[in-house]
Write a protein that holds these residues in place. Structure first.
Motif, PDB file in Angstrom:
ATOM      1  N   ALA A  63       0.814  -1.507  -0.317  1.00 45.76           N
ATOM      2  CA  ALA A  63      -0.291  -0.093  -0.133  1.00 45.76           C
ATOM      3  C   ALA A  63       0.852   1.106   0.064  1.00 45.76           C
ATOM      4  O   ALA A  63       0.240   2.105  -0.542  1.00 45.76           O
ATOM      5  N   THR A  64       2.144   1.735   0.135  1.00 42.80           N
ATOM      6  CA  THR A  64       3.202   2.186   0.507  1.00 42.80           C
ATOM      7  C   THR A  64       3.483   2.871  -0.322  1.00 42.80           C
ATOM      8  O   THR A  64       3.691   4.026  -0.955  1.00 42.80           O
ATOM      9  N   MET A  67       1.309   4.252  -2.700  1.00 45.19           N
ATOM     10  CA  MET A  67       0.437   5.940  -1.934  1.00 45.19           C
ATOM     11  C   MET A  67       1.506   7.073  -2.358  1.00 45.19           C
ATOM     12  O   MET A  67       1.676   8.075  -3.077  1.00 45.19           O
ATOM     13  N   ILE A 139      -8.807  -0.045   2.363  1.00 43.00           N
ATOM     14  CA  ILE A 139      -7.924   0.660   2.857  1.00 43.00           C
ATOM     15  C   ILE A 139      -7.848   1.764   3.476  1.00 43.00           C
ATOM     16  O   ILE A 139      -8.182   2.377   2.435  1.00 43.00           O
ATOM     17  N   ASP A 140      -8.065   2.846   4.589  1.00 41.77           N
ATOM     18  CA  ASP A 140      -8.028   3.825   4.309  1.00 41.77           C
ATOM     19  C   ASP A 140      -7.392   4.578   5.186  1.00 41.77           C
ATOM     20  O   ASP A 140      -7.476   3.829   6.678  1.00 41.77           O
ATOM     21  N   PRO A 141      -5.833   5.289   4.968  1.00 40.64           N
ATOM     22  CA  PRO A 141      -5.108   5.414   5.847  1.00 40.64           C
ATOM     23  C   PRO A 141      -5.130   7.273   6.835  1.00 40.64           C
ATOM     24  O   PRO A 141      -5.186   6.796   7.456  1.00 40.64           O
ATOM     25  N   HIS A 145      -3.291   2.468  11.138  1.00 41.24           N
ATOM     26  CA  HIS A 145      -2.269   2.198  10.631  1.00 41.24           C
ATOM     27  C   HIS A 145      -2.298   1.248   9.302  1.00 41.24           C
ATOM     28  O   HIS A 145      -3.446   0.672   9.967  1.00 41.24           O
ATOM     29  N   VAL A 146      -2.307   1.435   7.798  1.00 38.66           N
ATOM     30  CA  VAL A 146      -2.171   0.904   6.909  1.00 38.66           C
ATOM     31  C   VAL A 146      -2.292  -0.411   6.748  1.00 38.66           C
ATOM     32  O   VAL A 146      -2.349  -1.523   6.791  1.00 38.66           O
ATOM     33  N   GLN A 149      -4.183  -2.078   8.929  1.00 37.62           N
ATOM     34  CA  GLN A 149      -5.476  -2.682   7.970  1.00 37.62           C
ATOM     35  C   GLN A 149      -5.457  -3.373   7.219  1.00 37.62           C
ATOM     36  O   GLN A 149      -6.527  -4.436   6.527  1.00 37.62           O
ATOM     37  N   SER A 150      -4.192  -3.944   6.874  1.00 35.50           N
ATOM     38  CA  SER A 150      -3.301  -4.934   5.970  1.00 35.50           C
ATOM     39  C   SER A 150      -3.841  -5.793   6.659  1.00 35.50           C
ATOM     40  O   SER A 150      -4.464  -6.954   5.875  1.00 35.50           O
ATOM     41  N   VAL A 213      -7.246   6.554  -1.305  1.00 35.90           N
ATOM     42  CA  VAL A 213      -6.013   5.088  -0.627  1.00 35.90           C
ATOM     43  C   VAL A 213      -4.612   5.430  -0.968  1.00 35.90           C
ATOM     44  O   VAL A 213      -3.709   4.955  -0.528  1.00 35.90           O
TER      45      VAL A 213
END
Length: 216
Positions: A63-64, A67, A139-141, A145-146, A149-150, A213
């Motif tokens: 996810a990072t 972003m 996932i909603d930052p 913490h992402v 959530q992951s 996201v």
């Protein structure tokens, strides 16, 4: 933390994918029918470890990356929608084959059964698309913490996938015989799953609200 809507959303996606014929289902059904339930369960253990590998990668920062590179997120999202549409077509197209019409396989030892289950899952494009393209959309930052959530969403997917796959392993022989004797039911199974996947694909491709996201 994750919302109930996000959990239900990933649960629906996971259920639609696990019920749609793919490498995992075909291998588990074939192994269970040709070598027995024990062999199917050992193979399923390998599949489970494959899920954990993907989950670890997701928690570690897929996810990072999205972003930092929003266009990559959009590209992968559209690729995921396209792949779901392809799976839907495979189920709906004339002459489509049910996963419960297994291919014959030679008997294997437990270590090879586990390894083949693991490799089949790691090379399964459905699971790669799920963790790379579909999971980040829930996932909603802003909610925490992402990585956490992951982890929670991934564990939801794994729980559903292993439960359904376990039931498939235990009932593969019975279901295969049932569908063989009743081709109309086999067609209905394909049509329902194909329709679900097509609906998910269209929703994912058209939904622009989750693009946040991928935005820092």
């Amino acid at each position: 933390m994750v919302t109930v809507g996000a959990v239900l959303g990933i649960a629906l996606v996971a259920l639609g994918l696990v019920l749609t014929p793919g490498p995992n289902m075909v291998y588990l059904v074939s192994r269970s029918v040709t070598q027995g339930r024990r062999a199917g369960l050992v193979s399923l253990l390998g599949v489970a470890v494959g899920f954990l590998v993907y989950l670890g990668a997701a928690v570690a920062g897929i996810a990072t990356v999205f972003m930092l590179v929003p266009p990559l997120y959009v590209a992968v999202k559209l690729a995921g929608a396209a792949y779901l549409l392809w799976l839907a077509w495979q189920a709906l197209r004339p002459g489509g084959r049910s996963a419960f019409a297994p291919a014959p396989l030679p008997p294997d030892r437990p270590r090879r059964l586990f390894t083949m289950g693991l490799v089949t899952n790691l090379l399964n494009p459905k699971i790669a698309i799920l963790y790379v393209s579909l999971l980040p959309q829930f996932i909603d930052p802003a909610r925490g913490h992402v990585a956490v959530q992951s982890l929670l969403l991934g564990l939801t997917q794994i729980s559903i996938a292993l439960t359904v796959n376990g039931l498939i392993v235990l009932t593969a022989g019975t279901v295969s015989a049932f569908l063989t004797r009743r081709p109309a039911w086999a067609r209905a199974q394909r049509y329902v799953m194909g329709s679900v996947l097509a609906g998910l694909a269209i929703r994912i491709a058209a939904d622009r609200s989750r693009a946040a996201v991928a935005t820092p």
